[in-house]
Design an enzyme around this catalytic site. Structure first.
Site, PDB file in Angstrom:
ATOM      1  N   PHE A   1      -8.040 -39.756 -18.922  1.00 48.32           N
ATOM      2  CA  PHE A   1      -8.371 -39.765 -20.346  1.00 48.32           C
ATOM      3  C   PHE A   1      -9.875 -39.735 -20.603  1.00 48.32           C
ATOM      4  O   PHE A   1     -10.309 -39.517 -21.723  1.00 48.32           O
ATOM      5  CB  PHE A   1      -7.778 -40.987 -21.044  1.00 48.32           C
ATOM      6  CG  PHE A   1      -6.301 -40.891 -21.291  1.00 48.32           C
ATOM      7  CD1 PHE A   1      -5.718 -39.705 -21.709  1.00 48.32           C
ATOM      8  CD2 PHE A   1      -5.492 -41.995 -21.113  1.00 48.32           C
ATOM      9  CE1 PHE A   1      -4.360 -39.621 -21.941  1.00 48.32           C
ATOM     10  CE2 PHE A   1      -4.129 -41.920 -21.343  1.00 48.32           C
ATOM     11  CZ  PHE A   1      -3.566 -40.726 -21.753  1.00 48.32           C
TER      12      PHE A   1
ATOM     13  N   LYS B   1     -13.265 -38.588 -21.356  1.00 49.83           N
ATOM     14  CA  LYS B   1     -13.798 -37.359 -21.964  1.00 49.83           C
ATOM     15  C   LYS B   1     -12.717 -36.314 -22.221  1.00 49.83           C
ATOM     16  O   LYS B   1     -12.965 -35.116 -22.155  1.00 49.83           O
ATOM     17  CB  LYS B   1     -14.917 -36.769 -21.112  1.00 49.83           C
ATOM     18  CG  LYS B   1     -16.116 -37.674 -21.020  1.00 49.83           C
ATOM     19  CD  LYS B   1     -17.231 -37.022 -20.251  1.00 49.83           C
ATOM     20  CE  LYS B   1     -18.416 -37.972 -20.183  1.00 49.83           C
ATOM     21  NZ  LYS B   1     -19.535 -37.413 -19.455  1.00 49.83           N
ATOM     22  N   HIS B   2     -11.510 -36.760 -22.468  1.00 48.87           N
ATOM     23  CA  HIS B   2     -10.411 -35.836 -22.742  1.00 48.87           C
ATOM     24  C   HIS B   2      -9.764 -36.247 -24.058  1.00 48.87           C
ATOM     25  O   HIS B   2      -9.046 -37.226 -24.115  1.00 48.87           O
ATOM     26  CB  HIS B   2      -9.392 -35.891 -21.600  1.00 48.87           C
ATOM     27  CG  HIS B   2      -8.348 -34.830 -21.679  1.00 48.87           C
ATOM     28  ND1 HIS B   2      -7.131 -35.033 -22.272  1.00 48.87           N
ATOM     29  CD2 HIS B   2      -8.350 -33.553 -21.249  1.00 48.87           C
ATOM     30  CE1 HIS B   2      -6.416 -33.926 -22.190  1.00 48.87           C
ATOM     31  NE2 HIS B   2      -7.135 -33.021 -21.578  1.00 48.87           N
ATOM     32  N   TYR B   3     -10.020 -35.516 -25.105  1.00 45.86           N
ATOM     33  CA  TYR B   3      -9.471 -35.808 -26.429  1.00 45.86           C
ATOM     34  C   TYR B   3      -9.773 -37.263 -26.829  1.00 45.86           C
ATOM     35  O   TYR B   3      -8.876 -38.086 -26.955  1.00 45.86           O
ATOM     36  CB  TYR B   3      -7.962 -35.562 -26.478  1.00 45.86           C
ATOM     37  CG  TYR B   3      -7.556 -34.161 -26.135  1.00 45.86           C
ATOM     38  CD1 TYR B   3      -7.934 -33.103 -26.947  1.00 45.86           C
ATOM     39  CD2 TYR B   3      -6.784 -33.907 -25.020  1.00 45.86           C
ATOM     40  CE1 TYR B   3      -7.558 -31.810 -26.638  1.00 45.86           C
ATOM     41  CE2 TYR B   3      -6.394 -32.606 -24.713  1.00 45.86           C
ATOM     42  CZ  TYR B   3      -6.791 -31.565 -25.524  1.00 45.86           C
ATOM     43  OH  TYR B   3      -6.426 -30.297 -25.216  1.00 45.86           O
TER      44      TYR B   3
END
Length: 162
Positions: free
Chosen positions: A35, A37-39
């Protein structure tokens, strides 16, 4: 030195029937490495990792069915469909059916559910059964296998399911 993300994508095995079926659970937490830096505002588990989770449970199930005399290495995936996103806070139920399993390899199919809703399905996942003479760090390097920290918790999972 390059750092890679390495994951066990199931937390426990809750059902196992030798050469038939296996069910694993993954509690998807906001603290998961994937998670980062992902959405940022809406953490979604990448679909490729949902597929990987199904594959890991299938690999474990086929190896357990032959008493871990070999490991199952992924060869191919026939078909994969994703229907809904998996988010932080979801509990992913990974249900795998063993279609065939012998000394040379195996074939499984599986679904991922959140609650009673199917969020993804994979068909015709094919594994090659590789028999080895003991497990060593050299073996891990040769086949680019990994362990993330202390993997001894999996020993308890394996024995509880058998």
């Amino acid at each position: 030195h390059k750092t890679r993300m390495r994951f066990f994508l199931f937390d426990k095995i809750v059902e196992f029937k030798k050469n038939e079926r296996c069910v694993g659970i993954k509690c998807v937490s906001y603290s998961e490495d994937f998670f980062i830096k992902h959405y940022d505002r809406c953490p979604i588990m990448p679909e490729s990792l949902v597929l990987e989770a199904i594959g890991q449970v299938g690999s474990w199930a086929t190896a357990a069915s032959i008493d871990f005399e070999a490991i199952s290495l992924l060869l191919s995936i026939g078909n994969f469909k994703s229907y809904k996103s998996v988010k932080a806070g979801d509990t992913l139920r990974l249900e795998v059916d063993i279609l065939s399993n012998n000394d040379f390899g195996s074939q499984v199919s599986g679904i991922a559910k959140v609650g009673e809703e199917v969020v993804a399905e994979a068909e015709k996942i094919v594994f090659w059964s590789y028999k080895y003479e003991g497990y060593s760090q050299e073996y891990e390097r040769e086949f680019n296998l990994y362990r993330s920290g202390d993997a001894s918790f999996l020993d308890n999972v394996w024995y509880q399911a058998l």
